[in-house]
Design an enzyme around this catalytic site. Sequence first.
Site, mmCIF file in Angstrom:
data_model
loop_
_atom_site.group_PDB
_atom_site.id
_atom_site.type_symbol
_atom_site.label_atom_id
_atom_site.label_comp_id
_atom_site.label_asym_id
_atom_site.label_seq_id
_atom_site.Cartn_x
_atom_site.Cartn_y
_atom_site.Cartn_z
ATOM 1 N NE ARG A 164 -3.756 -2.507 0.472
ATOM 2 C CZ ARG A 164 -3.577 -3.573 0.067
ATOM 3 N NH1 ARG A 164 -2.733 -3.787 -0.872
ATOM 4 N NH2 ARG A 164 -4.488 -4.628 0.347
ATOM 5 C CB SER A 238 -8.647 -1.080 4.928
ATOM 6 O OG SER A 238 -9.205 -2.311 4.419
ATOM 7 C CD GLU A 334 -5.056 0.897 2.979
ATOM 8 O OE1 GLU A 334 -4.766 -0.218 3.531
ATOM 9 O OE2 GLU A 334 -5.868 0.956 1.788
#
Length: 338
Positions: A164, A238, A334
């Site tokens: 990520r 998320s 994130e």
Amino acid sequence: MNIQNNISLRAYNTFHMDVRAEHFASFDSTDELLSLLQMPIITQQPLLILGGGSNVLFTRDVAGSVLKNNIKGIEKVDEDDQYYFIKAGAGENWHSFVMYCVEQGYAGIENLALIPGSVGASPMQNIGAYGVEIKDVFHSLEAIHIKDGHSSIFTANDCEFGYRESVFKNKYKKTYVIASVTYRLAKKPSFVISYGAIEQQLEKMQVKELSLHSVAQAVMAIRQSKLPDPLVLGNAGSFFKNPTIPAEQYHSLKENFSSLVAYEQPNSQFKLAAGWLIEQCGWKGFRKGDAGCHSQQALVLVNHGKATGAQIYQLSEEIIQSVTSKFGVVLEREVNIY
Ligand code: FAD
Ligand code: NAP
């Protein structure tokens, strides 16, 4: 390319935060972008590039300009014995691009169906799901430097993709506008179905022979059964990354928490399921006012209606603190916070 002032961003982010942008414009081509990047009203103030707004949390009004990327177009730019090289404009919708590739028989991104957002943001955090990350099929991208308008080509090495992560989320944050991305998609599929519930879903769908289409359909069915639809319930997927910890720390945690969910990584580290850690701290389904933690996946923070970005951020802060004190693991966000 009309510049609007004092515009609500509610329709432009999947958390549905009703913050305002001082200036707002969208661009359909690199020429339009270059014109915008020469205007004093744009250059003299902070600048934020927006795709689908599905990985951002706005905690306040945005000072300066928000430029929405609408560059469209998909073309096959090359092919060899094994691969098609497919270039897509950064403003293409990611899921539509995936389904286009599935229909054409271009293999490699079928596991990434139904991820919201734009093609241009896909390299930003090396989007991934169900065992596939875009770095596996990435060829190159074209990016425009915000300050001098210079165009550069980035290869996968240049992008420094990680879990990520990429240079665009770190050292080049707010430095470039990604204008197009070229993917290297296989002529012969190598299906990745061992991850998560894909195999069970394919069985449930009574799929006899695997195809790009059936794998994409299975992924879509799983996602629809578990994840909140941002059109119905504001969220940005998320909220936290799955933390990776050294083997020693993993073994000591496992002694204390026998049901710990973790996956061994090639570098002898262990990736923990952040959703499990958060759930163990009692947050799953939690709601305070309109800010909450999703009832089916604790990793997803949600806006039940009128939560502010600051309230969602505060909730994320409390979650980080409780996970740190219970497990000694510090969660990292994130989602991009503005
Ligand atoms: P935005 O939210 O618009 O932007 C994200 C960041 O990238 C911002 O910092 C923005 O400034 C920057 N940016 C955007 N476009 C450009 C550009 N062209 N040039 C330069 N900078 C740019 N992510 C996953 O990895 N896997 C998943 O499975 C997944 N599932 C999700 C499920 C749901 C329900 C939701 C809501 C989100 C999910 N996400 C997932 C997160 C998100 O969809 C992805 O990160 C997506 O790539 C974001 O795209 P976007 O166009 O909406 O980016
Ligand atoms: P899940 O299948 O319940 O799995 C929980 C976590 O365990 C996932 O985060 C996943 O890590 C990891 N995992 C599961 N099986 C694994 C395996 N075989 N090997 C290694 N790791 C494994 O997760 P979910 O919430 O329903 O999400 C399914 C997939 O969609 C995941 O890949 C997830 O990343 C992706 N997703 C991402 C977002 C986002 O916003 N980033 C939102 C929704 C879903 P990974 O996350 O590393 O894959």
